[in-house]
Scaffold this active site. Structure first.
Site, PDB file in Angstrom:
ATOM      1  N   SER A 125      41.002  48.024  50.323  1.00 37.27           N
ATOM      2  CA  SER A 125      41.436  47.432  49.051  1.00 37.27           C
ATOM      3  C   SER A 125      40.795  48.179  47.895  1.00 37.27           C
ATOM      4  CB  SER A 125      40.993  45.970  49.021  1.00 37.27           C
ATOM      5  OG  SER A 125      41.090  45.448  47.723  1.00 37.27           O
ATOM      6  N   TYR A 150      34.400  38.861  50.661  1.00 37.87           N
ATOM      7  CA  TYR A 150      35.638  39.505  51.130  1.00 37.87           C
ATOM      8  C   TYR A 150      35.598  41.005  50.832  1.00 37.87           C
ATOM      9  CZ  TYR A 150      40.323  41.405  50.807  1.00 37.87           C
ATOM     10  OH  TYR A 150      41.402  42.242  50.928  1.00 37.87           O
ATOM     11  N   LYS A 154      35.395  44.697  53.293  1.00 37.27           N
ATOM     12  CA  LYS A 154      36.220  45.915  53.225  1.00 37.27           C
ATOM     13  C   LYS A 154      35.338  47.148  53.077  1.00 37.27           C
ATOM     14  CE  LYS A 154      40.134  43.982  53.728  1.00 37.27           C
ATOM     15  NZ  LYS A 154      40.756  44.099  55.038  1.00 37.27           N
ATOM     16  N   PHE A 179      46.332  48.595  46.135  1.00 41.13           N
ATOM     17  CA  PHE A 179      46.150  47.980  44.828  1.00 41.13           C
ATOM     18  C   PHE A 179      46.731  46.554  44.918  1.00 41.13           C
ATOM     19  CE2 PHE A 179      43.722  50.844  42.204  1.00 41.13           C
ATOM     20  CZ  PHE A 179      43.492  51.807  43.168  1.00 41.13           C
ATOM     21  N   PRO A 294      35.543  34.388  36.860  1.00 39.54           N
ATOM     22  CA  PRO A 294      34.343  35.155  37.198  1.00 39.54           C
ATOM     23  C   PRO A 294      34.662  36.269  38.190  1.00 39.54           C
ATOM     24  CG  PRO A 294      33.926  32.793  37.395  1.00 39.54           C
ATOM     25  CD  PRO A 294      35.394  32.955  37.144  1.00 39.54           C
TER      26      PRO A 294
HETATM   27  P1  NAD Z   1      47.754  37.861  55.696  1.00 41.60           P
HETATM   28  O1  NAD Z   1      46.723  36.792  55.736  1.00 41.60           O
HETATM   29  O2  NAD Z   1      49.140  37.492  55.364  1.00 41.60           O
HETATM   30  O3  NAD Z   1      47.759  38.665  57.081  1.00 41.60           O
HETATM   31  C1  NAD Z   1      46.595  38.825  57.849  1.00 41.60           C
HETATM   32  C2  NAD Z   1      46.936  38.392  59.275  1.00 41.60           C
HETATM   33  O4  NAD Z   1      45.775  38.546  60.096  1.00 41.60           O
HETATM   34  C3  NAD Z   1      47.368  36.932  59.358  1.00 41.60           C
HETATM   35  O5  NAD Z   1      48.609  36.856  60.048  1.00 41.60           O
HETATM   36  C4  NAD Z   1      46.255  36.255  60.160  1.00 41.60           C
HETATM   37  O6  NAD Z   1      46.746  35.201  60.950  1.00 41.60           O
HETATM   38  C5  NAD Z   1      45.717  37.417  60.963  1.00 41.60           C
HETATM   39  N1  NAD Z   1      44.294  37.288  61.385  1.00 41.60           N
HETATM   40  C6  NAD Z   1      43.232  36.987  60.628  1.00 41.60           C
HETATM   41  N2  NAD Z   1      42.122  36.967  61.369  1.00 41.60           N
HETATM   42  C7  NAD Z   1      42.498  37.275  62.640  1.00 41.60           C
HETATM   43  C8  NAD Z   1      41.795  37.425  63.870  1.00 41.60           C
HETATM   44  N3  NAD Z   1      40.466  37.205  63.955  1.00 41.60           N
HETATM   45  N4  NAD Z   1      42.480  37.759  64.972  1.00 41.60           N
HETATM   46  C9  NAD Z   1      43.837  37.959  64.918  1.00 41.60           C
HETATM   47  N5  NAD Z   1      44.544  37.821  63.786  1.00 41.60           N
HETATM   48  C10 NAD Z   1      43.876  37.493  62.653  1.00 41.60           C
HETATM   49  O7  NAD Z   1      47.213  38.985  54.686  1.00 41.60           O
HETATM   50  P2  NAD Z   1      47.954  40.268  54.097  1.00 41.60           P
HETATM   51  O8  NAD Z   1      48.131  40.052  52.648  1.00 41.60           O
HETATM   52  O9  NAD Z   1      49.107  40.631  54.933  1.00 41.60           O
HETATM   53  O10 NAD Z   1      46.802  41.341  54.269  1.00 41.60           O
HETATM   54  C11 NAD Z   1      46.730  42.204  55.388  1.00 41.60           C
HETATM   55  C12 NAD Z   1      45.449  43.028  55.281  1.00 41.60           C
HETATM   56  O11 NAD Z   1      45.461  43.749  54.044  1.00 41.60           O
HETATM   57  C13 NAD Z   1      44.181  42.179  55.261  1.00 41.60           C
HETATM   58  O12 NAD Z   1      43.166  42.867  55.969  1.00 41.60           O
HETATM   59  C14 NAD Z   1      43.838  42.116  53.791  1.00 41.60           C
HETATM   60  O13 NAD Z   1      42.472  41.924  53.572  1.00 41.60           O
HETATM   61  C15 NAD Z   1      44.278  43.490  53.319  1.00 41.60           C
HETATM   62  N6  NAD Z   1      44.577  43.535  51.882  1.00 41.60           N
HETATM   63  C16 NAD Z   1      45.467  42.648  51.361  1.00 41.60           C
HETATM   64  C17 NAD Z   1      45.727  42.669  49.995  1.00 41.60           C
HETATM   65  C18 NAD Z   1      46.687  41.688  49.386  1.00 41.60           C
HETATM   66  O14 NAD Z   1      46.708  41.526  48.164  1.00 41.60           O
HETATM   67  N7  NAD Z   1      47.531  41.003  50.146  1.00 41.60           N
HETATM   68  C19 NAD Z   1      45.083  43.605  49.167  1.00 41.60           C
HETATM   69  C20 NAD Z   1      44.185  44.504  49.750  1.00 41.60           C
HETATM   70  C21 NAD Z   1      43.943  44.468  51.121  1.00 41.60           C
HETATM   71  C1  UD1 Z   2      42.252  39.976  43.762  1.00 43.14           C
HETATM   72  C2  UD1 Z   2      40.887  40.138  44.382  1.00 43.14           C
HETATM   73  C3  UD1 Z   2      40.843  41.398  45.221  1.00 43.14           C
HETATM   74  C4  UD1 Z   2      41.979  41.393  46.242  1.00 43.14           C
HETATM   75  C5  UD1 Z   2      43.296  41.216  45.511  1.00 43.14           C
HETATM   76  C6  UD1 Z   2      44.469  41.137  46.433  1.00 43.14           C
HETATM   77  C7  UD1 Z   2      39.353  39.043  42.799  1.00 43.14           C
HETATM   78  C8  UD1 Z   2      38.230  39.240  41.849  1.00 43.14           C
HETATM   79  N1  UD1 Z   2      39.867  40.171  43.338  1.00 43.14           N
HETATM   80  O1  UD1 Z   2      42.493  41.058  42.895  1.00 43.14           O
HETATM   81  O2  UD1 Z   2      39.595  41.472  45.889  1.00 43.14           O
HETATM   82  O3  UD1 Z   2      41.977  42.613  46.979  1.00 43.14           O
HETATM   83  O4  UD1 Z   2      43.250  39.994  44.751  1.00 43.14           O
HETATM   84  O5  UD1 Z   2      44.385  40.030  47.268  1.00 43.14           O
HETATM   85  O6  UD1 Z   2      39.772  37.944  43.086  1.00 43.14           O
HETATM   86  N2  UD1 Z   2      45.458  35.930  37.098  1.00 43.14           N
HETATM   87  C9  UD1 Z   2      45.751  34.941  36.183  1.00 43.14           C
HETATM   88  N3  UD1 Z   2      46.082  33.695  36.648  1.00 43.14           N
HETATM   89  C10 UD1 Z   2      46.140  33.408  37.991  1.00 43.14           C
HETATM   90  C11 UD1 Z   2      45.840  34.424  38.919  1.00 43.14           C
HETATM   91  C12 UD1 Z   2      45.509  35.676  38.434  1.00 43.14           C
HETATM   92  O7  UD1 Z   2      45.712  35.172  34.967  1.00 43.14           O
HETATM   93  O8  UD1 Z   2      46.431  32.234  38.339  1.00 43.14           O
HETATM   94  C13 UD1 Z   2      45.134  37.283  36.591  1.00 43.14           C
HETATM   95  C14 UD1 Z   2      43.773  37.790  37.004  1.00 43.14           C
HETATM   96  O9  UD1 Z   2      42.789  37.408  36.097  1.00 43.14           O
HETATM   97  C15 UD1 Z   2      44.019  39.310  37.037  1.00 43.14           C
HETATM   98  C16 UD1 Z   2      45.481  39.433  37.448  1.00 43.14           C
HETATM   99  O10 UD1 Z   2      46.075  38.158  37.157  1.00 43.14           O
HETATM  100  O11 UD1 Z   2      43.873  39.862  35.757  1.00 43.14           O
HETATM  101  C17 UD1 Z   2      45.674  39.726  38.929  1.00 43.14           C
HETATM  102  O12 UD1 Z   2      44.945  38.770  39.695  1.00 43.14           O
HETATM  103  P1  UD1 Z   2      45.060  38.682  41.290  1.00 43.14           P
HETATM  104  O13 UD1 Z   2      46.482  38.632  41.672  1.00 43.14           O
HETATM  105  O14 UD1 Z   2      44.179  37.579  41.744  1.00 43.14           O
HETATM  106  O15 UD1 Z   2      44.518  40.089  41.796  1.00 43.14           O
HETATM  107  P2  UD1 Z   2      43.113  40.819  41.487  1.00 43.14           P
HETATM  108  O16 UD1 Z   2      42.188  39.972  40.719  1.00 43.14           O
HETATM  109  O17 UD1 Z   2      43.406  42.162  40.948  1.00 43.14           O
END
Ligand code: NAD
Ligand code: UD1
Length: 340
Positions: A125, A150, A154, A179, A294
């Site tokens: 991430s 979290y 990563k 992103f 925060p």
């Molecule tokens: P998600 O929660 O939809 O998918 C993660 C999946 O992993 C889920 O289906 C969950 O059931 C499974 N899981 C969790 N722990 C497990 C375990 N111990 N054993 C087997 N399965 C398990 O999340 P996502 O948004 O699809 O994210 C996928 C990956 O990308 C994650 O590692 C997340 O941290 C990373 N990531 C996501 C975002 C985002 O904004 N969605 C951003 C950056 C990184």
């Molecule tokens: C967040 C996580 C990041 C994670 C990413 C994707 C934090 C500090 N960071 O990123 O670790 O990888 O999500 O899961 O939480 N916002 C609002 N109102 C809302 C929600 C969000 O104004 O109800 C704003 C936030 O302040 C930010 C932007 O929207 O400026 C995006 O927020 P969000 O979607 O939570 O993503 P990140 O904060 O970038």
């Protein structure tokens, strides 16, 4: 190639399965369904027409993993999505997050090594950059201080994978730093399905638009950005999914350790997103300005040039398509995968 996809029932994993099959690969999914439903996999099956083997296995369960590797001894690579990802929850439950994400990945890597599978693409991430030293962020930008457990998982797992690759050059490790993924498959059949109150911006907006929540809180309007609200690099989840398919090229090319940003290179503010969502979809999203959240930073967007240069990958979808597809998914599935 034949790919082991951990966390394949989740948001990014399910979209990646579709792109893998479109590109002619095959996959086997493991997921413990702690944050997803097997319904997403059923729908991926409908979209791809493929019968994708699924094992309800926890990545911390070494014996369970052995069973998967014994049944499928011919994986070329693992794409590792499985993990817990809610930032706020990680602050209140640090042990659960370290145990699941760190221990789970260690057990998975040990199992891969014992079965001779030494290629992995890892979901990292942009959070590992902390408050970035330079914008746009290149992969050369130093990692920063993560403000929550979290993010720490990563950052720590990137280090574990780096050390592992250094210890044994047979490993090929691709760290993909995502992103802000939003959007959904164009069919509206799969999408993001958060539990409880959404933490992230887009699922909150769609839940307000569909009438499940009263109004969006905009967290801060006094940042040093053009309109005072936070700026992020939103990327369509289908583009992100395709980034994984392209990352397989690095694995085939025996990359050793490779790190790529997956973003569009464009920054949009919270109000840009709200306004675009309303305009493109013809719906209203009431909002009010709230204090800063925060741990948030003002601006975060990528320089994605390295992924284009080395993998030929570039995001295709713009912000309007992201807003359209997020809404299409939400309005067709107001209660996510749980039905009406
Ligand atoms: P998600 O929660 O939809 O998918 C993660 C999946 O992993 C889920 O289906 C969950 O059931 C499974 N899981 C969790 N722990 C497990 C375990 N111990 N054993 C087997 N399965 C398990 O999340 P996502 O948004 O699809 O994210 C996928 C990956 O990308 C994650 O590692 C997340 O941290 C990373 N990531 C996501 C975002 C985002 O904004 N969605 C951003 C950056 C990184
Ligand atoms: C967040 C996580 C990041 C994670 C990413 C994707 C934090 C500090 N960071 O990123 O670790 O990888 O999500 O899961 O939480 N916002 C609002 N109102 C809302 C929600 C969000 O104004 O109800 C704003 C936030 O302040 C930010 C932007 O929207 O400026 C995006 O927020 P969000 O979607 O939570 O993503 P990140 O904060 O970038």
């Amino acid at each position: 190639m034949k790919i082991l996809v951990t966390g394949g029932a989740g948001y990014i994993g399910s979209h990646t399965l579709i792109e893998l099959y479109k590109a002619g690969h095959e996959a086997v999914v493991i997921d413990n369904l702690c944050n997803s439903s097997s319904e997403s996999l059923r729908r991926v099956g409908l979209i791809t027409g493929a019968k994708i083997p699924f094992f309800k296995v926890d990545i911390r369960d070494s014996k369970g993993l052995d069973g998967v590797f014994d049944t499928h001894p011919d994986f070329d690579c693992c794409i590792h999505f499985a993990g817990l990802k809610a930032v706020g929850e990680s602050v209140s439950k640090p042990l659960e997050y370290y145990e699941n994400n760190i221990n789970g990945t260690l057990v998975l890597l040990d199992s891969m090594r014992r079965h001779g599978v030494k290629n992995i693409i890892f979901s990292s991430s942009a959070t590992v950059y902390g408050n970035p030293a330079v914008i746009p962020i290149t992969e050369k930008c130093p990692k920063g201080e993560c403000t929550n457990p979290y993010g720490q998982t990563k950052s720590m797992l990137e280090q574990v994978l780096t050390d592992l690759q250094k210890s044994d050059p047979e490993w090929n490790v691709v760290l993909l730093r995502y992103f802000n993924p939003i959007g959904a498959h164009e069919s509206g059949m799969i999408g993001e399905n958060p539990n409880g109150i959404p933490n992230n911006l887009m699922p909150y907006i769609t839940q307000v638009a569909v009438g499940k929540r009263k109004e969006l809180g905009v967290f801060g309007k006094d940042y040093d950005t053009p309109d005072g609200t936070g700026v992020r690099d939103y990327i369509h989840v289908v583009d992100l999914a395709r980034g994984h398919v392209c990352a397989l090229k690095a694995i085939t090319g025996k990359c050793g350790l490779a790190i790529y940003n997956l973003g569009t290179g464009h920054g949009y503010s919270v109000l840009d997103i709200v306004n675009t969502f309303q305009r493109v979809n013809g719906v209203t999203v009431p909002y009010s300005i709230k204090p800063r959240r925060p741990g948030d930073i003002a601006t975060c967007y990528s320089d994605p040039a390295k992924a284009y240069r080395e993998l030929g990958w570039k995001a295709q979808f713009g912000i309007e398509e992201m807003c359209r597809d997020s809404w299409n998914w939400q309005k067709k599935n107001p209660n996510g995968f749980e039905g009406e």
